[in-house]
Design an enzyme around this catalytic site. Structure first.
Site, PDB file in Angstrom:
ATOM      1  N   ASN A 258       1.022  -1.136  -0.146  1.00 31.10           N
ATOM      2  CA  ASN A 258      -0.096   0.042   0.076  1.00 31.10           C
ATOM      3  C   ASN A 258       1.028   1.186  -0.173  1.00 31.10           C
ATOM      4  OD1 ASN A 258      -2.203  -1.836   0.697  1.00 31.10           O
ATOM      5  ND2 ASN A 258      -1.251  -1.836   2.683  1.00 31.10           N
ATOM      6  N   HIS A 290      11.164  -5.967  -1.202  1.00 28.52           N
ATOM      7  CA  HIS A 290      10.159  -6.282  -2.068  1.00 28.52           C
ATOM      8  C   HIS A 290       8.970  -5.287  -2.265  1.00 28.52           C
ATOM      9  CE1 HIS A 290       7.489  -8.882  -4.589  1.00 28.52           C
ATOM     10  NE2 HIS A 290       6.555  -8.404  -4.072  1.00 28.52           N
ATOM     11  N   GLU A 291       8.339  -5.222  -0.831  1.00 28.05           N
ATOM     12  CA  GLU A 291       7.447  -4.027  -0.715  1.00 28.05           C
ATOM     13  C   GLU A 291       7.594  -2.825  -1.058  1.00 28.05           C
ATOM     14  OE1 GLU A 291       4.746  -5.835  -0.783  1.00 28.05           O
ATOM     15  OE2 GLU A 291       5.406  -7.625   0.186  1.00 28.05           O
ATOM     16  N   HIS A 294       7.991  -2.060  -4.631  1.00 34.94           N
ATOM     17  CA  HIS A 294       6.699  -1.843  -5.480  1.00 34.94           C
ATOM     18  C   HIS A 294       6.451  -0.336  -5.411  1.00 34.94           C
ATOM     19  CE1 HIS A 294       5.043  -5.840  -6.283  1.00 34.94           C
ATOM     20  NE2 HIS A 294       4.957  -6.120  -5.055  1.00 34.94           N
TER      21      HIS A 294
HETATM   22  N1  PHE Z   1       1.031  -7.635  -3.362  1.00 34.75           N
HETATM   23  C1  PHE Z   1       1.890  -8.296  -2.322  1.00 34.75           C
HETATM   24  C2  PHE Z   1       3.061  -8.556  -2.703  1.00 34.75           C
HETATM   25  O1  PHE Z   1       3.554  -9.222  -3.353  1.00 34.75           O
HETATM   26  C3  PHE Z   1       0.987  -9.660  -2.173  1.00 34.75           C
HETATM   27  C4  PHE Z   1      -0.563  -9.813  -1.537  1.00 34.75           C
HETATM   28  C5  PHE Z   1      -1.325  -9.789  -2.810  1.00 34.75           C
HETATM   29  C6  PHE Z   1      -0.688  -9.290  -0.415  1.00 34.75           C
HETATM   30  C7  PHE Z   1      -2.688 -10.030  -2.293  1.00 34.75           C
HETATM   31  C8  PHE Z   1      -2.086  -9.502   0.013  1.00 34.75           C
HETATM   32  C9  PHE Z   1      -3.111  -9.712  -1.062  1.00 34.75           C
HETATM   33  O2  PHE Z   1       3.778  -8.184  -2.309  1.00 34.75           O
HETATM   34 ZN    ZN Z   2       4.941  -8.167  -4.740  1.00 35.98          ZN
END
Ligand code: PHE
Ligand code: ZN
Length: 849
Positions: A258, A290-291, A294
């Site tokens: 987020n 990783h996060e 993003h």
């Molecule tokens: N997008 C998150 C990640 O890769 C994974 C995720 C997907 C978390 C769906 C919660 C629900 O890093």
């Molecule tokens: Zn991811």
């Protein structure tokens, strides 16, 4: 479940949303049973759309009232959302809804965990918060007001106001609803700070329950390393005044990116030497990175639709793998990634759940957060980089960020930047995104008159919905050694584009020994028939660390297969190879630990199945154990010394170097326990001052049927720590003897601390059961029945985690007809359960085929 919610969604049906949103204002009046959410959304017609009905997603939200431009309207509300007559010009939509976060057991949308409010919106959770076009191509600026008496109130973006019992946040960066987040709780912050490359000051916080404050320091350092790395390597700078991470105990996945407010499963952020293992530390560092990564690959550039999930996930996994390789050992990281890919993605690709990196249809998108989308998606990017070279890769990424910043993009957009930068035609390469299944590359060779000819053939097996496959572009990195071990051809990337292709190397003075698929240059299965002696030679002499390790691995695989199929004793070539590697002090201990480990039983099962045999889980288990005993016996003079030499003196430190030493010492202990009756492991358990050494000792004891006293002591010491207790639950099931796995797991589900609504605890038991191959597949099917019972039970509360755990059954068709019948019966029983979720129904339906 009504039919409307069971429909299949197709990539080819994509249409843009008929409206654009500039700003959305949300006000939350938080209450466990009756939270009120008011929304004010400025819609205007989307010039890129040819029109369509005004439809807002909504799932389980009670509409209190709605207005358009201030005038009350009466929308038509269905199970999936609402429609309403709207003007064909810009207008303001206002709605008030009521939701009950305390009753939200699915952990999607706004829910409660240990008294705190938190959200999870990816992929389609925002529609459980309010009515909204809940699709990633609708991007808007979010303005959020939270009203609640809890002390800490967080949302995305920058804080723009607060007072007693309220706070406001504004996110200046347009984003899709899946990146929305809100947290409210009695939390404490571990603070940090970062100055970006352009001199912007960023406040950093890791928010936890006060009791966990002592477990945040490592996560904060990891975050800072990730921020610094993304600036240095990708030129990407952070773009808000504040970056918050929150640890949550009840979470379906690992963590969530987020915007400005990452929410983490507490297992992936909290660490202390006494409670977290080296592996936990490494994963925490990788997932925090990783996060954070993003923020650019996912948030600033997001996905047009969920079929493009690998656009953000494959790329972000690739980036976190690069990061870990830079922070730790590149060679070891590459081997670890190959091991994971084979265990999880090759398995998926070889069974009924196989799907392309970019799927073309789905029923429930949550079922596509898979090893294929993530890990194979990352491999595809690695291949692209290898094919175009590092320099072109860097230029393509810069172009990608320049061209698509602020957009919701597609795989076509991604490939276009590479085509534009390099002038390369990537049409054939694009098949990696569309074709499922693991390609098999087989190797044959010939040598005459100083010329060596390598012939490579590729085939990809049929997968569901894809009977025929086209040849793919496969970068095959090769090197050649001469018989005295010198490299006569350094690593060269061959581009295999045809079904069959030959490559020649001339000017050689003798027949070379080929080293193929160096650095694991493509996610393929290599059929390269080599004698044990040649594999042992490569294990000793290959200069490429992956290929060197792989030589030992394939040697082990062949040795195990010969034991199972023909009752052959372990080849001394393998045992001597291990001895040489173990004694090679010049080799990184972490690397030596990897060489010393056997293939997983899953890997052996895949290999046997791939060679046309029906794997017998018990025989595999027994042969692995017999091989471990043979290795232990062969290395008996060395193992105790390795255990002792690798004990790291002084206070625990999670560095790669210290972790590598512990890994080697514990790999030696694992083997040695087979001979000493567990004495060394008992001693290590008694004195260990960190979780890595404690847990490895306990695992070694359990694996030889000992360790009851240690297990009890462990419980007594850690019953108050939920993350450590997850280990206590998981370890017993993971190391239960085949005939005891089901009863062990069943007994644990009756333990007072078995909180099955907590995904970590549920996974601790049932993930471990699925991972204990011989135990899960123990004849009679007790484990199958137990898992099916619990999947049905969990599905009523938490469909996502139930569906994910059901993948334990996905390899069922490789086993004998008796086991197949037992599993089919359980899958059929699950499928017939009234009220089954869309998530689990889709998974079971696909597995039944
Ligand atoms: N997008 C998150 C990640 O890769 C994974 C995720 C997907 C978390 C769906 C919660 C629900 O890093
Ligand atoms: Zn991811």
């Amino acid at each position: 479940m009504d039919d409307a919610t069971q429909q299949t969604i197709y990539l080819k049906d994509y249409k843009p949303f008929p409206w654009l949103i500039d700003d959305v204002h949300l006000t939350f009046r938080l209450d466990g049973t009756a939270t009120r959410v008011s929304s004010r959304i400025a819609f205007r017609p989307n010039p890129a759309s040819d029109g369509g009905a005004f439809f807002l997603h909504g799932d389980g939200v009670t509409l209190i009232g709605a207005r358009i431009d201030g005038r009350p309207v009466t929308p038509v509300v269905t199970a999936a959302g609402l429609t309403c007559a709207v003007p064909d010009r810009a207008f303001t939509w206002e709605a008030e809804v009521e939701i009950a976060p305390a009753a939200n057991t699915a952990l999607s949308g706004l829910y409660m965990s240990n008294g705190m409010y938190c959200t999870q919106c990816e992929a389609e959770g925002f529609r459980r918060i309010t009515f909204y076009p809940d699709r990633p191509d609708v991007m808007a600026r979010f303005h959020v007001r939270i009203e609640c008496a809890l002390p800490v109130l967080l949302s995305n973006g920058n804080p723009t106001g607060s007072g007693p019992d309220w706070a406001e946040w504004t996110d200046p960066w347009p984003k899709p609803a899946y990146l929305f987040a809100l947290v409210a709780g009695d939390l404490a912050a571990h603070p940090g700070a970062f100055t970006t490359m352009s001199g912007r000051q960023v406040a950093l916080n890791i928010w936890v329950r006060p009791a966990d404050l002592a477990k945040c320091a490592f996560g904060m350092q990891a975050l800072i390393r990730a921020m610094e790395w993304d600036e240095r390597v990708y030129g990407r700078e952070y773009d808000l005044d504040i970056f918050n991470i929150v640890a949550v105990d009840d979470f379906n996945m690992g963590a969530m990116e987020n915007k400005g407010l990452n929410i983490f499963n507490s297992a992936l952020v909290l660490a202390s030497p006494q409670t977290a293992t080296d592996l936990n530390y490494e994963r925490i560092e990788g997932v925090i990175a990783h996060e954070y990564f993003h923020n650019w690959t996912g948030n600033r550039i997001t996905c047009r639709d969920w079929f493009q999930l690998c656009l953000k996930e494959g790329l972000t996994v690739f980036r976190d793998q690069q990061f870990t390789g830079d922070m730790r050992s590149r060679a070891v990281k590459r081997i670890d990634d190959a091991i994971t890919l084979r265990a999880r993605q090759f398995r998926e690709d070889g069974g009924p759940l196989a799907h392309p990196v970019r799927p073309e249809s789905f029923v429930e998108i949550n079922n596509f957060y898979t090893a294929t989308v993530y890990e194979k998606g990352a491999e595809v990017i690695g291949m692209l980089k290898r094919l175009v070279g590092d320099d072109a890769y860097a230029r393509a990424l810069t172009l990608y960020f320049d061209r698509h910043d602020g957009q919701a993009a597609t795989i076509e957009d991604w490939l276009a930047v590479f085509a534009d930068v390099t002038g390369r035609d990537l049409t054939q390469f694009a098949r990696w995104y569309g074709q499922a299944g693991t390609p098999r590359v087989s190797v044959s060779d010939a040598y005459a008159d100083g010329t060596y000819t390598l012939t490579l053939r590729q085939t990809t097996p049929p997968t569901p919905g894809q009977p025929d496959k086209q040849p793919q572009v496969i970068p095959v990195a090769v090197g050649l050694l001469n018989p005295n071990g010198d490299q006569v051809l350094p690593t060269t990337v061959l581009e295999l584009t045809q079904a069959e292709q030959s490559f020649q190397f001339s000017g050689l003075s003798s027949r070379p020994i080929p080293s193929i698929l160096r650095d694991f240059s493509a996610p393929v299965i290599l059929d390269h028939p080599l004698g044990n002696a040649t594999r042992a030679f490569l294990l000793a002499h290959d200069t490429d660390p992956f290929a060197k390790w792989e030589a030992g691995r394939t040697l082990a695989r062949d040795v195990v297969a010969a034991m199972i199929l023909h009752g052959t004793a372990p080849d001394p070539a393998y045992l001597d190879g291990l001895r040489t590697a173990l004694r090679a002090d010049s080799l990184d201990p972490a690397f030596r630990a990897l060489v010393l480990a056997l293939p997983s039983e899953e890997e052996t099962a895949q290999a046997l199945h791939g060679a046309g045999h029906i794997p017998d889980p018990l025989a595999i288990n027994q042969s692995h154990e017999a091989l471990r005993r043979a290795i232990a016996g062969h290395l008996a003079d060395l193992l105790p010394g390795v255990v002792a030499a690798m004990a790291v003196p002084g206070p625990y430190s999670p560095t790669a170097q210290a972790a590598g030493q512990r890994a080697l010492g514990n790999a030696a202990l694992w083997l040695w326990s087979r001979l000493d009756g567990g004495l060394a492991a008992q001693a290590q358990f008694a004195v260990a001052d960190n979780m890595t050494m404690k847990l490895a000792a306990l695992a070694s004891l359990l694996a030889i049927g000992a360790g009851r006293a240690e297990l009890a002591a462990f419980h007594a010491a850690w019953s108050g720590d939920r993350l450590v207790m997850d280990k206590w639950f998981g370890l017993q099931v993971a190391h239960a003897a085949p005939a005891q796995a089901a009863t062990t797991a069943a007994a644990l589900t009756a333990h007072p601390a078995f909180d099955w609504k907590n995904p970590n605890r549920f996974r601790a038991v049932f993930g471990a059961l699925a991972g204990n191959m011989a135990g899960f597949h123990d004849a009679g099917g007790a484990s199958y029945r137990l898992l099916a019972d619990w999947l049905i039970r969990l599905d009523a509360l938490n469909p996502q985690t139930a569906a994910r755990t059901s993948t334990a059954f996905d390899s069922w068709r490789r086993f004998d007809t008796g086991r197949q019948a037992l599993i089919r019966a359980e899958l059929t029983r699950i499928a017939a359960t009234p009220g089954l979720s869309r998530d689990l129904a889709e998974m079971v339906g696909r597995m039944l085929g």
